[in-house]
Design a protein around this motif. Structure first.
Motif, PDB file in Angstrom:
ATOM      1  N   LYS A  86      -8.385   1.967   2.360  1.00 18.99           N
ATOM      2  CA  LYS A  86      -9.335   2.341   3.625  1.00 18.99           C
ATOM      3  C   LYS A  86      -8.459   1.714   4.774  1.00 18.99           C
ATOM      4  O   LYS A  86      -8.676   2.159   5.881  1.00 18.99           O
ATOM      5  N   ASN A  87      -7.405   0.923   4.383  1.00 23.50           N
ATOM      6  CA  ASN A  87      -6.383   0.526   5.449  1.00 23.50           C
ATOM      7  C   ASN A  87      -5.273   1.630   5.658  1.00 23.50           C
ATOM      8  O   ASN A  87      -4.287   1.400   6.137  1.00 23.50           O
ATOM      9  N   ASN A  88      -5.302   2.811   5.027  1.00 23.66           N
ATOM     10  CA  ASN A  88      -4.492   3.932   5.012  1.00 23.66           C
ATOM     11  C   ASN A  88      -3.058   3.793   4.423  1.00 23.66           C
ATOM     12  O   ASN A  88      -2.145   4.138   4.633  1.00 23.66           O
ATOM     13  N   LEU A  89      -2.981   3.041   3.323  1.00 24.42           N
ATOM     14  CA  LEU A  89      -1.787   2.924   2.297  1.00 24.42           C
ATOM     15  C   LEU A  89      -2.015   4.059   1.574  1.00 24.42           C
ATOM     16  O   LEU A  89      -3.053   3.957   0.975  1.00 24.42           O
ATOM     17  N   GLY A  90      -0.918   4.381   1.040  1.00 28.25           N
ATOM     18  CA  GLY A  90      -0.728   5.383   0.016  1.00 28.25           C
ATOM     19  C   GLY A  90      -0.509   4.569  -1.212  1.00 28.25           C
ATOM     20  O   GLY A  90      -0.613   3.509  -1.415  1.00 28.25           O
ATOM     21  N   SER A  91      -0.566   5.528  -2.386  1.00 30.00           N
ATOM     22  CA  SER A  91      -0.720   5.183  -3.583  1.00 30.00           C
ATOM     23  C   SER A  91       0.589   4.340  -3.934  1.00 30.00           C
ATOM     24  O   SER A  91       0.526   3.425  -4.901  1.00 30.00           O
ATOM     25  N   MET A  92       1.697   5.031  -3.614  1.00 34.65           N
ATOM     26  CA  MET A  92       2.872   4.271  -3.924  1.00 34.65           C
ATOM     27  C   MET A  92       3.010   2.911  -3.240  1.00 34.65           C
ATOM     28  O   MET A  92       3.611   1.766  -3.783  1.00 34.65           O
ATOM     29  N   ALA A  93       2.541   2.685  -1.774  1.00 36.47           N
ATOM     30  CA  ALA A  93       2.571   1.336  -1.261  1.00 36.47           C
ATOM     31  C   ALA A  93       1.557   0.292  -2.155  1.00 36.47           C
ATOM     32  O   ALA A  93       1.807  -0.783  -2.274  1.00 36.47           O
ATOM     33  N   ILE A  94       0.386   0.997  -2.590  1.00 33.45           N
ATOM     34  CA  ILE A  94      -0.480   0.113  -3.497  1.00 33.45           C
ATOM     35  C   ILE A  94       0.246  -0.363  -4.774  1.00 33.45           C
ATOM     36  O   ILE A  94       0.035  -1.453  -4.939  1.00 33.45           O
ATOM     37  N   THR A  95       0.967   0.505  -5.380  1.00 32.67           N
ATOM     38  CA  THR A  95       1.700   0.129  -6.709  1.00 32.67           C
ATOM     39  C   THR A  95       2.768  -1.125  -6.424  1.00 32.67           C
ATOM     40  O   THR A  95       2.695  -2.046  -7.011  1.00 32.67           O
ATOM     41  N   LYS A  96       3.330  -0.983  -5.156  1.00 34.91           N
ATOM     42  CA  LYS A  96       4.073  -2.075  -4.838  1.00 34.91           C
ATOM     43  C   LYS A  96       3.342  -3.214  -4.515  1.00 34.91           C
ATOM     44  O   LYS A  96       3.711  -4.179  -4.801  1.00 34.91           O
ATOM     45  N   TYR A  97       2.260  -3.428  -3.941  1.00 34.04           N
ATOM     46  CA  TYR A  97       1.450  -4.505  -3.343  1.00 34.04           C
ATOM     47  C   TYR A  97       0.963  -5.257  -4.646  1.00 34.04           C
ATOM     48  O   TYR A  97       1.058  -6.338  -4.612  1.00 34.04           O
ATOM     49  N   LEU A  98       0.349  -4.270  -5.683  1.00 35.25           N
ATOM     50  CA  LEU A  98      -0.052  -4.948  -6.682  1.00 35.25           C
ATOM     51  C   LEU A  98       0.985  -5.716  -7.508  1.00 35.25           C
ATOM     52  O   LEU A  98       0.935  -6.619  -8.131  1.00 35.25           O
ATOM     53  N   TYR A  99       2.160  -4.962  -7.613  1.00 41.38           N
ATOM     54  CA  TYR A  99       3.279  -5.724  -8.352  1.00 41.38           C
ATOM     55  C   TYR A  99       3.841  -6.889  -7.590  1.00 41.38           C
ATOM     56  O   TYR A  99       3.947  -8.022  -8.432  1.00 41.38           O
ATOM     57  N   GLU A 100       4.017  -6.856  -6.323  1.00 39.06           N
ATOM     58  CA  GLU A 100       4.291  -7.947  -5.538  1.00 39.06           C
ATOM     59  C   GLU A 100       3.541  -9.282  -5.609  1.00 39.06           C
ATOM     60  O   GLU A 100       3.877 -10.377  -5.760  1.00 39.06           O
ATOM     61  N   ASN A 101       2.251  -8.907  -5.453  1.00 34.62           N
ATOM     62  CA  ASN A 101       1.280 -10.283  -5.291  1.00 34.62           C
ATOM     63  C   ASN A 101       0.309 -10.480  -6.539  1.00 34.62           C
ATOM     64  O   ASN A 101      -0.053 -11.626  -6.689  1.00 34.62           O
ATOM     65  N   HIS A 102       0.397  -9.364  -7.490  1.00 34.32           N
ATOM     66  CA  HIS A 102      -0.403  -9.777  -8.835  1.00 34.32           C
ATOM     67  C   HIS A 102       0.541  -9.745 -10.104  1.00 34.32           C
ATOM     68  O   HIS A 102      -0.172  -9.893 -11.058  1.00 34.32           O
ATOM     69  N   ARG A 103       1.797  -9.175  -9.819  1.00 34.27           N
ATOM     70  CA  ARG A 103       2.429  -8.748 -11.171  1.00 34.27           C
ATOM     71  C   ARG A 103       1.954  -8.091 -12.043  1.00 34.27           C
ATOM     72  O   ARG A 103       1.982  -8.100 -13.134  1.00 34.27           O
ATOM     73  N   VAL A 104       1.336  -6.935 -11.364  1.00 33.68           N
ATOM     74  CA  VAL A 104       0.691  -5.918 -12.199  1.00 33.68           C
ATOM     75  C   VAL A 104       1.260  -4.506 -12.141  1.00 33.68           C
ATOM     76  O   VAL A 104       1.700  -4.111 -10.862  1.00 33.68           O
ATOM     77  N   THR A 105       1.722  -4.039 -13.175  1.00 31.65           N
ATOM     78  CA  THR A 105       2.284  -2.565 -13.001  1.00 31.65           C
ATOM     79  C   THR A 105       1.451  -1.268 -13.295  1.00 31.65           C
ATOM     80  O   THR A 105       0.598  -1.364 -14.221  1.00 31.65           O
ATOM     81  N   VAL A 106       1.004  -0.642 -12.386  1.00 33.46           N
ATOM     82  CA  VAL A 106       0.146   0.503 -12.379  1.00 33.46           C
ATOM     83  C   VAL A 106       0.711   1.751 -11.827  1.00 33.46           C
ATOM     84  O   VAL A 106       1.380   1.806 -10.757  1.00 33.46           O
ATOM     85  N   SER A 107       0.644   2.759 -12.588  1.00 34.98           N
ATOM     86  CA  SER A 107       1.288   4.022 -12.119  1.00 34.98           C
ATOM     87  C   SER A 107       0.599   4.621 -10.813  1.00 34.98           C
ATOM     88  O   SER A 107      -0.809   4.526 -10.614  1.00 34.98           O
ATOM     89  N   ARG A 108       1.372   5.488 -10.125  1.00 32.12           N
ATOM     90  CA  ARG A 108       0.833   6.054  -8.946  1.00 32.12           C
ATOM     91  C   ARG A 108      -0.359   7.142  -9.261  1.00 32.12           C
ATOM     92  O   ARG A 108      -1.466   7.091  -8.391  1.00 32.12           O
ATOM     93  N   GLY A 109      -0.104   7.896 -10.427  1.00 25.51           N
ATOM     94  CA  GLY A 109      -1.061   8.778 -10.894  1.00 25.51           C
ATOM     95  C   GLY A 109      -2.294   8.212 -11.179  1.00 25.51           C
ATOM     96  O   GLY A 109      -3.371   8.704 -11.061  1.00 25.51           O
ATOM     97  N   THR A 110      -2.332   7.098 -11.964  1.00 23.23           N
ATOM     98  CA  THR A 110      -3.551   6.421 -12.089  1.00 23.23           C
ATOM     99  C   THR A 110      -4.512   5.765 -11.090  1.00 23.23           C
ATOM    100  O   THR A 110      -5.435   6.098 -11.060  1.00 23.23           O
TER     101      THR A 110
END
Length: 120
Positions: A86-110
């Motif tokens: 909703k804050n206009n972040l793309g899927s690549m930015a969200i994958t980076k956010y999840l990894y940096e803040n929660h140490r979770v790896t999720v693919s862009r496609g998922t």
């Protein structure tokens, strides 16, 4: 105001799904009680605030569609992913956010598949 342990305890007693819901309730109720003198009706109005917050929480949880999503990280962080979208972040930015803040790896496609299922 409360320790995390007390917040979790009171949250469980009041039937909240998360600590954030309890914090929202306590802040709203405190502001409401500070306006005028304490009466029975003002205390009882707190129950209406409680029910309203619980309904909002249930409504937000039920809107997320998890069909064909097997990734447990998507299910756990669904609210965060949708909020970032909703804050206009793309899927690549969200994958980076999840990894940096929660140490979770999720693919862009998922994440994009999750968007499509939820109408984004």
């Amino acid at each position: 105001m409360f320790t995390q342990k007390k917040k979790a305890y009171y949250s469980k007693i009041l039937g909240f799904k998360s600590l954030e819901d309890f914090e929202t309730f306590s802040k709203r109720y405190l502001k409401y009680l500070e306006k005028n003198t304490l009466t029975k009706n003002r205390v009882m109005s707190g129950f209406f605030i409680l029910v309203e917050i619980q309904k909002e929480a249930m409504k937000n949880k039920s809107l997320i569609n998890f069909d064909n999503i097997k990734n447990q990280h998507i299910k756990k962080y669904a609210d965060i992913i949708l909020e970032l979208r909703k804050n206009n972040l793309g899927s690549m930015a969200i994958t980076k956010y999840l990894y940096e803040n929660h140490r979770v790896t999720v693919s862009r496609g998922t994440i994009e598949k999750f968007y499509k299922q939820n109408g984004l």
